[in-house]
Design a protein around this motif. Structure first.
Motif, PDB file in Angstrom:
ATOM      1  N   GLY A  29       0.767  -1.236   0.000  1.00 33.55           N
ATOM      2  CA  GLY A  29       0.000   0.000   0.000  1.00 33.55           C
ATOM      3  C   GLY A  29       0.796   1.283   0.000  1.00 33.55           C
ATOM      4  N   VAL A  30       2.082   1.229  -0.319  1.00 34.23           N
ATOM      5  CA  VAL A  30       2.923   2.429  -0.345  1.00 34.23           C
ATOM      6  C   VAL A  30       2.926   3.007  -1.759  1.00 34.23           C
ATOM      7  N   ASP A  31       2.654   4.309  -1.856  1.00 35.01           N
ATOM      8  CA  ASP A  31       2.694   4.999  -3.141  1.00 35.01           C
ATOM      9  C   ASP A  31       4.145   5.347  -3.460  1.00 35.01           C
ATOM     10  N   ILE A  32       4.702   4.701  -4.466  1.00 33.13           N
ATOM     11  CA  ILE A  32       6.124   4.892  -4.774  1.00 33.13           C
ATOM     12  C   ILE A  32       6.350   5.823  -5.961  1.00 33.13           C
ATOM     13  N   THR A  33       5.289   6.408  -6.479  1.00 31.63           N
ATOM     14  CA  THR A  33       5.419   7.217  -7.703  1.00 31.63           C
ATOM     15  C   THR A  33       6.360   8.396  -7.522  1.00 31.63           C
ATOM     16  N   SER A  34       6.408   8.954  -6.340  1.00 32.29           N
ATOM     17  CA  SER A  34       7.266  10.124  -6.118  1.00 32.29           C
ATOM     18  C   SER A  34       8.549   9.785  -5.357  1.00 32.29           C
ATOM     19  N   MET A  35       8.791   8.499  -5.133  1.00 34.01           N
ATOM     20  CA  MET A  35       9.975   8.093  -4.369  1.00 34.01           C
ATOM     21  C   MET A  35      11.194   7.971  -5.289  1.00 34.01           C
ATOM     22  N   THR A  36      12.338   8.386  -4.795  1.00 34.57           N
ATOM     23  CA  THR A  36      13.587   8.226  -5.544  1.00 34.57           C
ATOM     24  C   THR A  36      14.099   6.785  -5.371  1.00 34.57           C
ATOM     25  N   ASP A  37      15.051   6.416  -6.219  1.00 37.01           N
ATOM     26  CA  ASP A  37      15.637   5.080  -6.093  1.00 37.01           C
ATOM     27  C   ASP A  37      16.293   4.896  -4.726  1.00 37.01           C
ATOM     28  N   GLU A  38      16.903   5.952  -4.224  1.00 36.84           N
ATOM     29  CA  GLU A  38      17.554   5.862  -2.916  1.00 36.84           C
ATOM     30  C   GLU A  38      16.532   5.628  -1.814  1.00 36.84           C
ATOM     31  N   GLU A  39      15.397   6.305  -1.904  1.00 33.58           N
ATOM     32  CA  GLU A  39      14.344   6.109  -0.907  1.00 33.58           C
ATOM     33  C   GLU A  39      13.757   4.704  -0.991  1.00 33.58           C
ATOM     34  N   ILE A  40      13.612   4.203  -2.198  1.00 30.26           N
ATOM     35  CA  ILE A  40      13.096   2.838  -2.371  1.00 30.26           C
ATOM     36  C   ILE A  40      14.113   1.830  -1.831  1.00 30.26           C
ATOM     37  N   LYS A  41      15.377   2.075  -2.088  1.00 28.73           N
ATOM     38  CA  LYS A  41      16.431   1.158  -1.656  1.00 28.73           C
ATOM     39  C   LYS A  41      16.528   1.078  -0.143  1.00 28.73           C
ATOM     40  N   THR A  42      16.325   2.206   0.526  1.00 32.79           N
ATOM     41  CA  THR A  42      16.478   2.242   1.991  1.00 32.79           C
ATOM     42  C   THR A  42      15.171   2.038   2.732  1.00 32.79           C
ATOM     43  N   ALA A  43      14.078   1.804   2.015  1.00 37.35           N
ATOM     44  CA  ALA A  43      12.761   1.667   2.651  1.00 37.35           C
ATOM     45  C   ALA A  43      12.697   0.422   3.537  1.00 37.35           C
ATOM     46  N   ASN A  44      11.850   0.489   4.538  1.00 37.19           N
ATOM     47  CA  ASN A  44      11.616  -0.642   5.433  1.00 37.19           C
ATOM     48  C   ASN A  44      10.865  -1.742   4.676  1.00 37.19           C
ATOM     49  N   THR A  45      11.377  -2.955   4.706  1.00 41.07           N
ATOM     50  CA  THR A  45      10.714  -4.074   4.009  1.00 41.07           C
ATOM     51  C   THR A  45      10.302  -5.177   4.973  1.00 41.07           C
TER      52      THR A  45
END
Length: 354
Positions: free
Chosen positions: A313-329
């Motif tokens: 349910g996370v909207d990733i459209t405005s996330m940078t690659d760095e933010e996606i890489k460091t996101a909590n999984t």
């Protein structure tokens, strides 16, 4: 303080890769009226005295090895009267460690069943292989040995009866070389091949041995895999490459499972430390010439992160690659590794000029 123990373990595993690769374990399933049960054999003197001469010879063939001897041969002797198939032996093999399976008395009707069993074990992360006679399995984990009429002293072996020798040969071959052209000096005579027949057999995924006019040797160290796909290319036709890939998979998964999972918070920093440890493993395998240099990479799997975040349910459209890489999984770790194993020198062309 991060993952120093995991890092050290990876480095130690990489440093010992060649030694482990040349000390494989051969598993034999036999049937005999005597010495029934399981046995661990390192040298000839360990062979049970009650076994038939034919079964003793099978164990001795496996012990010959290649450049080196196999680490050991493990044997299960079943009852030839009550055991109508190999199911009890296969059940035992699921509980022990080994690398190469041979069943000298296997018949044609049983080949597909054994090949399927090996495939299921690999699906369950037990990266074993089998040497089977005259079985075009088209699988990288099956070695299809097809040479017949093999004369050793006063004995003549069929392809099925000589699979034990081939298993020991592969088990005793270091990971930094191939079985191609490895000699079998004990053989005095073998099935004849023309050059065209040898080429055809190799292209068909057959592991064959032949007399070159001076000695008997392996034509080429190939698996039975012949039908390439986008995900499995020509490399899976080579025993040496498959051995390195299996070693890599086993080392990575076992070390992470035993020393990482459940033992560290799933933070980005700890993911990076794990990646660093795997990179150190790459560097050592490169130094031992098992992997090509400067092409092996490991990092966060960004596509898997995107899919995880979207599914949660996370909207990733405005996330940078760095933010996606460091996101909590959560409790999931997504790492992507790309490696290039080194093959051995086999096809050499030399131009001579005057």
């Amino acid at each position: 303080m991060g993952l120093p123990r995991v890092n050290i373990l990876f480095e130690q595993l990489a440093a010992s890769a060649i030694q482990r690769g040349e000390r494989g374990i051969v598993a034999l399933l036999l049937k005999d009226a005597a010495a029934q049960g399981t046995h661990e054999i390192i040298m000839d003197t360990d062979i049970p005295t009650g076994l038939s001469d034919a079964n003793k010879k099978q164990i001795k063939l496996a012990l010959i090895g290649g450049v080196n001897a196999p680490l050991k041969v493990i044997v299960r002797v079943g009852d030839p009267v009550t055991e109508t198939d190999w199911s009890l032996g296969l059940a035992w093999l699921e509980t022990v460690k080994f690398d190469y399976l041979v069943i000298p008395e296997i018949v044609t009707a049983e080949l597909s069943t054994i090949a399927s069993w090996v495939g299921s074990q690999r699906t369950n992360r037990k990266m074993i292989k089998a040497i089977l006679p005259d079985h075009a399995a088209d699988k990288e984990y099956i070695i299809n040995f097809t040479t017949d009429s093999i004369v050793v002293g006063e004995d003549t072996y069929t392809s099925a009866q000589f699979c034990s020798r081939i298993a020991g040969l592969i088990a005793g071959t270091p990971l930094n070389i191939a079985t191609t052209f490895q000699p079998l000096p004990e053989i005095s005579s073998v099935q004849s091949y023309t050059k065209t027949q040898l080429d055809t057999a190799i292209d068909n995924g057959e592991f064959v041995i032949y007399h070159d006019g001076e000695k008997v040797k392996v034509a080429r160290g190939v698996t039975s895999f012949v039908t390439t796909t986008q995900t499995k290319g020509e490399s899976f036709k080579k025993i040496k490459i498959v051995e390195i890939l299996d070693l890599y998979y086993t080392d990575i998964t076992k070390t992470i499972s035993d020393n990482y999972i459940g033992k560290y918070p799933n933070s980005y920093d700890n993911k990076v430390l794990l990646i660093t440890a795997i990179q150190a493993y790459h560097r050592q395998l490169e130094a031992d010439q098992l992997l090509d240099v400067n092409v092996n990479v490991v990092g966060i799997d960004l596509d898997a992160h995107r899919e995880y975040l979207t599914n949660n349910g996370v909207d990733i459209t405005s996330m940078t690659d760095e933010e996606i890489k460091t996101a909590n999984t959560g409790d999931d770790v997504f790492i992507e590794s790309r490696i290039k194993p080194l093959d051995a020198m086999e096809d050499i062309s030399v131009k001579a000029y005057l």
